[in-house]
Write a protein that holds these residues in place. Structure first.
Motif, mmCIF file in Angstrom:
data_model
loop_
_atom_site.group_PDB
_atom_site.id
_atom_site.type_symbol
_atom_site.label_atom_id
_atom_site.label_comp_id
_atom_site.label_asym_id
_atom_site.label_seq_id
_atom_site.Cartn_x
_atom_site.Cartn_y
_atom_site.Cartn_z
ATOM 1 N N MET A 193 1.416 -78.484 43.801
ATOM 2 C CA MET A 193 2.467 -78.485 44.707
ATOM 3 C C MET A 193 1.875 -78.639 46.220
ATOM 4 O O MET A 193 2.541 -78.630 47.022
ATOM 5 N N GLY A 194 0.548 -78.409 46.037
ATOM 6 C CA GLY A 194 -0.289 -78.826 47.499
ATOM 7 C C GLY A 194 -0.250 -77.410 48.079
ATOM 8 O O GLY A 194 -0.290 -77.162 49.487
ATOM 9 N N VAL A 195 -0.078 -76.325 47.430
ATOM 10 C CA VAL A 195 0.283 -74.875 48.045
ATOM 11 C C VAL A 195 -1.380 -74.307 47.929
ATOM 12 O O VAL A 195 -1.804 -74.152 46.700
ATOM 13 N N ILE A 234 -3.278 -66.148 35.994
ATOM 14 C CA ILE A 234 -3.557 -66.585 37.287
ATOM 15 C C ILE A 234 -4.076 -68.132 37.198
ATOM 16 O O ILE A 234 -3.562 -68.999 38.361
ATOM 17 N N ARG A 235 -4.931 -68.469 36.422
ATOM 18 C CA ARG A 235 -5.220 -70.039 36.052
ATOM 19 C C ARG A 235 -3.912 -70.878 36.129
ATOM 20 O O ARG A 235 -4.116 -71.904 36.684
ATOM 21 N N LYS A 236 -3.008 -70.484 35.293
ATOM 22 C CA LYS A 236 -1.826 -71.213 35.039
ATOM 23 C C LYS A 236 -1.274 -71.624 36.501
ATOM 24 O O LYS A 236 -0.541 -72.479 37.089
ATOM 25 N N ILE A 237 -0.940 -70.131 37.189
ATOM 26 C CA ILE A 237 -0.338 -70.292 38.619
ATOM 27 C C ILE A 237 -1.299 -71.340 39.580
ATOM 28 O O ILE A 237 -0.574 -71.915 40.271
ATOM 29 N N ASP A 238 -2.389 -71.220 39.545
ATOM 30 C CA ASP A 238 -3.369 -71.905 40.465
ATOM 31 C C ASP A 238 -3.080 -73.280 40.166
ATOM 32 O O ASP A 238 -3.067 -74.268 41.165
ATOM 33 N N ILE A 239 -3.190 -73.794 38.965
ATOM 34 C CA ILE A 239 -2.910 -75.246 38.526
ATOM 35 C C ILE A 239 -1.475 -75.698 39.278
ATOM 36 O O ILE A 239 -1.367 -76.778 39.730
ATOM 37 N N VAL A 240 -0.398 -74.907 38.946
ATOM 38 C CA VAL A 240 0.844 -75.455 39.589
ATOM 39 C C VAL A 240 0.817 -75.264 41.115
ATOM 40 O O VAL A 240 1.351 -76.323 41.518
ATOM 41 N N LEU A 241 -0.001 -74.372 41.802
ATOM 42 C CA LEU A 241 0.204 -74.182 43.185
ATOM 43 C C LEU A 241 -0.526 -75.570 43.720
ATOM 44 O O LEU A 241 -0.023 -75.973 44.490
ATOM 45 N N SER A 266 -3.835 -67.962 50.557
ATOM 46 C CA SER A 266 -5.174 -67.365 51.481
ATOM 47 C C SER A 266 -5.697 -66.360 50.509
ATOM 48 O O SER A 266 -5.432 -65.832 49.622
ATOM 49 N N GLU A 267 -6.946 -65.847 50.947
ATOM 50 C CA GLU A 267 -7.919 -64.668 50.091
ATOM 51 C C GLU A 267 -6.993 -63.619 49.949
ATOM 52 O O GLU A 267 -6.801 -62.911 48.584
ATOM 53 N N LEU A 268 -6.220 -63.259 51.110
ATOM 54 C CA LEU A 268 -5.341 -61.987 50.851
ATOM 55 C C LEU A 268 -4.156 -62.016 50.201
ATOM 56 O O LEU A 268 -3.884 -61.410 49.247
ATOM 57 N N GLN A 269 -3.462 -63.318 50.169
ATOM 58 C CA GLN A 269 -2.444 -63.574 49.084
ATOM 59 C C GLN A 269 -2.799 -63.821 47.738
ATOM 60 O O GLN A 269 -2.338 -63.285 46.956
ATOM 61 N N TRP A 270 -4.094 -64.348 47.507
ATOM 62 C CA TRP A 270 -4.771 -64.152 46.187
ATOM 63 C C TRP A 270 -4.840 -62.686 45.622
ATOM 64 O O TRP A 270 -4.687 -62.336 44.551
ATOM 65 N N ARG A 271 -5.372 -61.877 46.654
ATOM 66 C CA ARG A 271 -5.682 -60.489 45.925
ATOM 67 C C ARG A 271 -4.253 -59.911 45.849
ATOM 68 O O ARG A 271 -4.363 -59.081 44.927
ATOM 69 N N ILE A 272 -3.342 -59.994 46.534
ATOM 70 C CA ILE A 272 -2.063 -59.251 46.300
ATOM 71 C C ILE A 272 -1.507 -60.011 45.106
ATOM 72 O O ILE A 272 -0.866 -58.989 44.179
ATOM 73 N N ILE A 294 8.416 -64.296 45.577
ATOM 74 C CA ILE A 294 7.840 -64.165 47.009
ATOM 75 C C ILE A 294 6.491 -64.439 47.166
ATOM 76 O O ILE A 294 6.171 -64.960 48.541
ATOM 77 N N HIS A 295 5.717 -64.244 46.510
ATOM 78 C CA HIS A 295 4.147 -64.648 46.551
ATOM 79 C C HIS A 295 4.227 -66.148 46.614
ATOM 80 O O HIS A 295 3.229 -66.705 47.498
ATOM 81 N N PHE A 296 4.707 -67.156 45.910
ATOM 82 C CA PHE A 296 4.809 -68.495 46.070
ATOM 83 C C PHE A 296 5.184 -69.109 47.261
ATOM 84 O O PHE A 296 4.731 -69.761 47.945
ATOM 85 N N GLU A 297 6.475 -68.209 47.544
ATOM 86 C CA GLU A 297 7.087 -68.765 48.602
ATOM 87 C C GLU A 297 6.347 -68.453 49.928
ATOM 88 O O GLU A 297 6.192 -69.408 50.878
ATOM 89 N N SER A 298 5.499 -67.356 50.140
ATOM 90 C CA SER A 298 4.677 -66.991 51.136
ATOM 91 C C SER A 298 3.486 -67.741 51.300
ATOM 92 O O SER A 298 3.301 -68.369 52.379
ATOM 93 N N ALA A 299 2.892 -68.184 50.198
ATOM 94 C CA ALA A 299 1.818 -69.121 50.207
ATOM 95 C C ALA A 299 2.296 -70.476 50.645
ATOM 96 O O ALA A 299 1.428 -71.234 51.223
ATOM 97 N N LYS A 300 3.560 -71.117 50.252
ATOM 98 C CA LYS A 300 3.816 -72.277 50.827
ATOM 99 C C LYS A 300 4.214 -72.270 52.312
ATOM 100 O O LYS A 300 3.886 -73.356 52.893
ATOM 101 N N LEU A 301 3.976 -71.167 53.001
ATOM 102 C CA LEU A 301 4.105 -71.201 54.195
ATOM 103 C C LEU A 301 2.779 -71.252 55.004
ATOM 104 O O LEU A 301 2.487 -71.586 56.447
ATOM 105 N N ASN A 302 1.584 -71.349 54.438
ATOM 106 C CA ASN A 302 0.277 -71.555 54.878
ATOM 107 C C ASN A 302 0.162 -72.943 55.492
ATOM 108 O O ASN A 302 0.751 -73.803 55.276
#
Length: 108
Positions: free
Chosen positions: A32-34, A22-29, A37-43, A100-108
């Protein structure tokens, strides 16, 4: 690390191994400026936790029709593919579900 993740790690009793993914994902996101949300992180945490478990047990997901994911951006697919590869011992199709998780978060 953001406060949402710290709270979720405690609440969900997330392993160090999953936290590292998750740390690696967080850094990349963040790069990317992404900002999920809390719900998206939880999922996402739950999904990554299950992926790590599958990598240990050898369990697999059903085959995925890649054409269903044709509208997912190359960036999201590449990140997902990298994460699936780093976890290891997973079906290549895992990248589609993870993307799908990354794509969804990009829509925030």
């Amino acid at each position: 690390m953001n406060d949402i993740l710290v709270a979720l790690y405690r609440e969900l009793e997330i392993s160090q191994e999953v936290q590292e993914v998750i740390r690696k994902i967080d850094i990349v996101l963040k790069g990317m400026g992404v900002t999920p949300s809390e719900l998206q992180w939880r999922i996402l945490l739950n999904h990554v936790n299950e992926m790590v478990e599958r990598s240990k047990t050898g369990a697999t997901i059903p085959e995925v029709d890649a054409q269903l994911f044709s509208e997912i951006s190359p960036t999201s697919l590449q990140l997902a593919e990298k994460i699936v590869s780093e976890i290891g011992h997973l079906s290549p199709d895992e990248k589609y579900l993870l993307s799908i998780h990354f794509e969804s978060a990009k829509l925030n």
